[in-house]
Design an enzyme around this catalytic site. Sequence first.
Site, PDB file in Angstrom:
ATOM      1  N   HIS A  33       0.840  -1.201   0.000  1.00 26.80           N
ATOM      2  CA  HIS A  33       0.000   0.000   0.000  1.00 26.80           C
ATOM      3  C   HIS A  33       0.881   1.261   0.000  1.00 26.80           C
ATOM      4  O   HIS A  33       0.565   2.252  -0.665  1.00 26.80           O
ATOM      5  CB  HIS A  33      -0.890   0.054   1.248  1.00 26.80           C
ATOM      6  CG  HIS A  33      -1.901  -1.041   1.319  1.00 26.80           C
ATOM      7  ND1 HIS A  33      -1.793  -2.098   2.188  1.00 26.80           N
ATOM      8  CD2 HIS A  33      -3.053  -1.229   0.630  1.00 26.80           C
ATOM      9  CE1 HIS A  33      -2.834  -2.901   2.039  1.00 26.80           C
ATOM     10  NE2 HIS A  33      -3.612  -2.403   1.102  1.00 26.80           N
ATOM     11  N   GLN A 149      -8.721  -6.691 -11.094  1.00 28.75           N
ATOM     12  CA  GLN A 149      -9.396  -5.521 -10.517  1.00 28.75           C
ATOM     13  C   GLN A 149      -8.941  -4.243 -11.235  1.00 28.75           C
ATOM     14  O   GLN A 149      -9.763  -3.396 -11.617  1.00 28.75           O
ATOM     15  CB  GLN A 149      -9.072  -5.426  -9.025  1.00 28.75           C
ATOM     16  CG  GLN A 149      -9.468  -4.111  -8.369  1.00 28.75           C
ATOM     17  CD  GLN A 149      -9.272  -4.136  -6.865  1.00 28.75           C
ATOM     18  OE1 GLN A 149     -10.077  -4.720  -6.159  1.00 28.75           O
ATOM     19  NE2 GLN A 149      -8.230  -3.507  -6.355  1.00 28.75           N
TER      20      GLN A 149
HETATM   21  O1  PAF Z   1      -8.038  -3.655  -3.524  1.00 33.12           O
HETATM   22  C1  PAF Z   1      -8.723  -3.426  -2.516  1.00 33.12           C
HETATM   23  O2  PAF Z   1      -8.197  -3.314  -1.408  1.00 33.12           O
HETATM   24  C2  PAF Z   1     -10.234  -3.288  -2.654  1.00 33.12           C
HETATM   25  O3  PAF Z   1     -10.744  -4.160  -3.594  1.00 33.12           O
HETATM   26  C3  PAF Z   1     -10.688  -1.838  -2.946  1.00 33.12           C
HETATM   27  C4  PAF Z   1     -10.170  -1.358  -4.293  1.00 33.12           C
HETATM   28  C5  PAF Z   1     -10.194  -0.919  -1.838  1.00 33.12           C
HETATM   29  C6  PAF Z   1     -12.226  -1.761  -2.984  1.00 33.12           C
HETATM   30  O4  PAF Z   1     -12.778  -2.156  -1.774  1.00 33.12           O
END
Ligand code: PAF
Length: 274
Positions: A33, A149
Amino acid sequence: MKIITDISVLREHLRREQRIAFVPTMGNLHAGHLALIDQANQLSDCIVVSIFVNRLQFQPHEDFERYPRTFKEDCRALSAQNVKIVFAPNEKILFPTPQEFLLALPPVADILEGEFRPGFFRGVATIVLKLFNIIQPDLAVFGKKDYQQLHIVRRMVRQLNLPIEIIASETIRAPDGLALSSRNQYLNEAQRAKACGLYQSLLQIKQEISSGCKDFQKLQQNAVDNLQQHSWKVDYISIHKRSTLLFAQASDQDLVVLGAAWLDNTRLIDNLEI
Ligand code: PAF
């Protein structure tokens, strides 16, 4: 750094900002992150990080309840970064009434993760769209670790004409190759020692394709067999075209190999671009 839970307070704070960079998270922040935030830092001096564990993207039998929630530690980590606002709404704020309007997604959301986690991307896309509407960022950073995603968010932004630039951030790995993920915490010591096996299988496929192998079926099957021999339960190991995420043809050039597999009760995903 301000911690804001309320939508109108957030909007008031963001009203005069010139260029907003957004990093959506479900908290339990790790170096992966922080890499997204670093990337955002290079592009804007107003970074908003959201922390929200989104019920919509979990199936009833999945790990929503046990998903690690570490808000205090997350805020401590974020305050050492150049983050302006942490948006941490509770469920009542984001879902004051049940979320009845859900996005309908194209078939790409039903393969790979979508096949094994039905409704997952509908939940992700819906919450991401809500957060985009609330924050109205100029850019948003997503990790390549969640490759499908990222692909779906990019397509959504394009097809719904959202004026948001989607930035991809490289996967951060432990020294043994394991992709960093909040779910790695579920692994005990013995499982952790084996966990880089998924990455190694993908790497093997990447190396064989790079040296000219075109028999994708065989490469996929060998990787599945090998993981199973080491007591993994494999959901998929699959080679796809990067630009569309369709199953790869032998003539395709821009490839990505994606995998998902279980070590006992923990499901790990990973991918490598080829
Ligand atoms: O990747 C993630 O942590 C989640 O899928 C997100 C993009 C925050 C959506 O809840």
